[in-house]
Scaffold this active site. Structure first.
Site, mmCIF file in Angstrom:
data_model
loop_
_atom_site.group_PDB
_atom_site.id
_atom_site.type_symbol
_atom_site.label_atom_id
_atom_site.label_comp_id
_atom_site.label_asym_id
_atom_site.label_seq_id
_atom_site.Cartn_x
_atom_site.Cartn_y
_atom_site.Cartn_z
ATOM 1 N N THR A 202 0.797 -1.216 0.000
ATOM 2 C CA THR A 202 0.000 0.000 0.000
ATOM 3 C C THR A 202 0.836 1.275 0.000
ATOM 4 O O THR A 202 1.827 1.347 0.709
ATOM 5 C CB THR A 202 -0.799 0.031 1.333
ATOM 6 O OG1 THR A 202 -1.375 -1.237 1.545
ATOM 7 C CG2 THR A 202 -1.814 1.131 1.346
ATOM 8 N N VAL B 141 -11.776 -6.884 1.729
ATOM 9 C CA VAL B 141 -11.388 -5.481 1.824
ATOM 10 C C VAL B 141 -10.429 -5.340 3.005
ATOM 11 O O VAL B 141 -10.692 -5.881 4.080
ATOM 12 C CB VAL B 141 -12.629 -4.578 2.015
ATOM 13 C CG1 VAL B 141 -12.225 -3.148 2.350
ATOM 14 C CG2 VAL B 141 -13.509 -4.602 0.762
HETATM 15 N N1 GLY Z 1 -2.824 -2.778 3.807
HETATM 16 C C1 GLY Z 1 -3.373 -3.254 2.640
HETATM 17 C C2 GLY Z 1 -4.310 -4.360 2.793
HETATM 18 O O1 GLY Z 1 -4.244 -5.093 3.761
HETATM 19 O O2 GLY Z 1 -5.143 -4.534 1.934
#
Ligand code: GLY
Length: 338
Positions: free
Chosen positions: A197, A226
């Site tokens: 991310t 998600v």
């Molecule tokens: N931090 C990104 C996810 O876990 O989707």
């Protein structure tokens, strides 16, 4: 409580003009506008954000422009275009954005649109809602003039097919970490082959904070999964009175402790950005010690005074900083010895 707490201080970067580094409680501080973002690829994203901040622009515009860089990068397989797909071969994107007024917008499991962050911003600005998900988010994007795209590149498709051959057809929790644990050190999250991310935080010349967070999520996740990135308070939180925080890594553990909100509340209680990030990491360890040892989570924070810091569970987290004439990538401190 027995604490197997092996914090290793990573090397401090050389003294930097206009920044304060204190040896006892290392704090880094910028005077004037600043943008910070997760991982080494944040450096290129910061360049775009800085163009806006350096000319007196708004932090909200800066973070949107900044994170669009990795969203469009075909070599980055964890954000935007060319993101690794879910286990069924669909590239699904999660993103959110938040401004100095507490306005926020988010998209979850958005398909066929590279710039999820821009759709999230339009959710914030053009709808009465905060979150749009799945098909509804896609339809909204189409209504706003975005073009339907194929985000699955040949490289990402090949990686997915390779994964299907090797792995059972079921979600593998922490697949990103499993990959880096099985590989040499340069394959750690944040290494050149295994990014994650992007979370970006900016403070502008008017002393206003904004943040953005965008990802294609866990590689080969279950369809519909998600993570933390589009969840306000988990992957991102901005409180213009105090500071802003964002997260990266295994989102499930960040959601469990509402991590970014926790970091901002830590700063409200007087913790430095780095200490607030460390407190959130320690919360993850306390809640799920067995899980925490085998995953990566990193937090990044910036307060209203321009102080910033980060802390991660594992070695390998890095963050990029741009302020004044300083442009650098800093290795994050971490909880566990590897
Ligand atoms: N931090 C990104 C996810 O876990 O989707």
């Amino acid at each position: 409580m027995e604490r197997r707490h092996f914090i290793r201080l990573s090397a401090l970067t050389a003294p930097l003009m206009g920044w304060t580094d204190r040896l006892t409680t290392p704090k880094r501080k910028a005077s004037g506008p600043i943008v910070i973002s997760t991982w080494d690829f944040g450096k290129a994203a910061n360049v775009e954000a800085w163009k806006i901040l350096a000319t007196g622009g708004r932090s909200l515009d800066a973070v949107e422009a900044g994170v669009k860089v990795p969203e469009a990068d075909p070599d980055n397989h964890t954000v935007g275009y060319s993101g690794f797909p879910d286990r069924d071969g669909h590239v699904t994107l999660d993103a959110c954005i938040m401004d100095e007024f507490g306005n926020c917008g988010s998209v979850m499991a958005l398909e066929h649109v590279t710039h999820a962050i821009s759709v999230a911003r339009l959710v914030m600005e053009k709808t009465p809602h905060v979150v749009l998900a799945g098909e509804g988010a896609f339809q909204f994007a189409m209504s706003q003039g975005f073009k339907k795209e194929n985000l699955l590149t040949p490289e990402s498709e090949a990686a997915w097919k390779n994964w299907l051959m090797k792995e059972k057809y079921e979600p593998v929790m922490n697949i990103e970490n499993k990959l880096w644990k099985d590989k040499p050190n340069d394959e750690l999250p944040g290494g050149k082959h295994n990014h994650d991310t992007i979370g970006m935080l900016a403070l502008d010349a008017s002393n206003n904070l904004s943040g953005a967070c965008t990802t294609s999520g866990m590689a080969f996740k279950m369809r519909g999964r998600v993570g933390d990135s589009p969840i306000i308070g988990a992957g991102l939180f901005v409180d213009n009175e105090i500071g802003a925080a964002t997260s990266t890594g295994v989102g499930e553990e960040v959601i469990r402790c509402v991590g970014s909100h926790l970091v901002v509340e830590g700063m409200r209680q007087g913790l430095s950005p780095e200490d607030a990030c460390r407190m959130a990491v320690e919360r993850i360890v306390k809640k799920k010690p067995a899980t925490a040892k085998n995953i990566q989570v990193g937090f990044l924070a910036l307060n209203r005074s321009g102080e910033f810091g980060a802390f991660a569970l594992q070695k390998g987290f890095s963050y990029a900083v741009r302020s004044g004439n300083v442009e650098t990538v800093i290795p994050g401190k971490y909880y566990y010895n590897s």
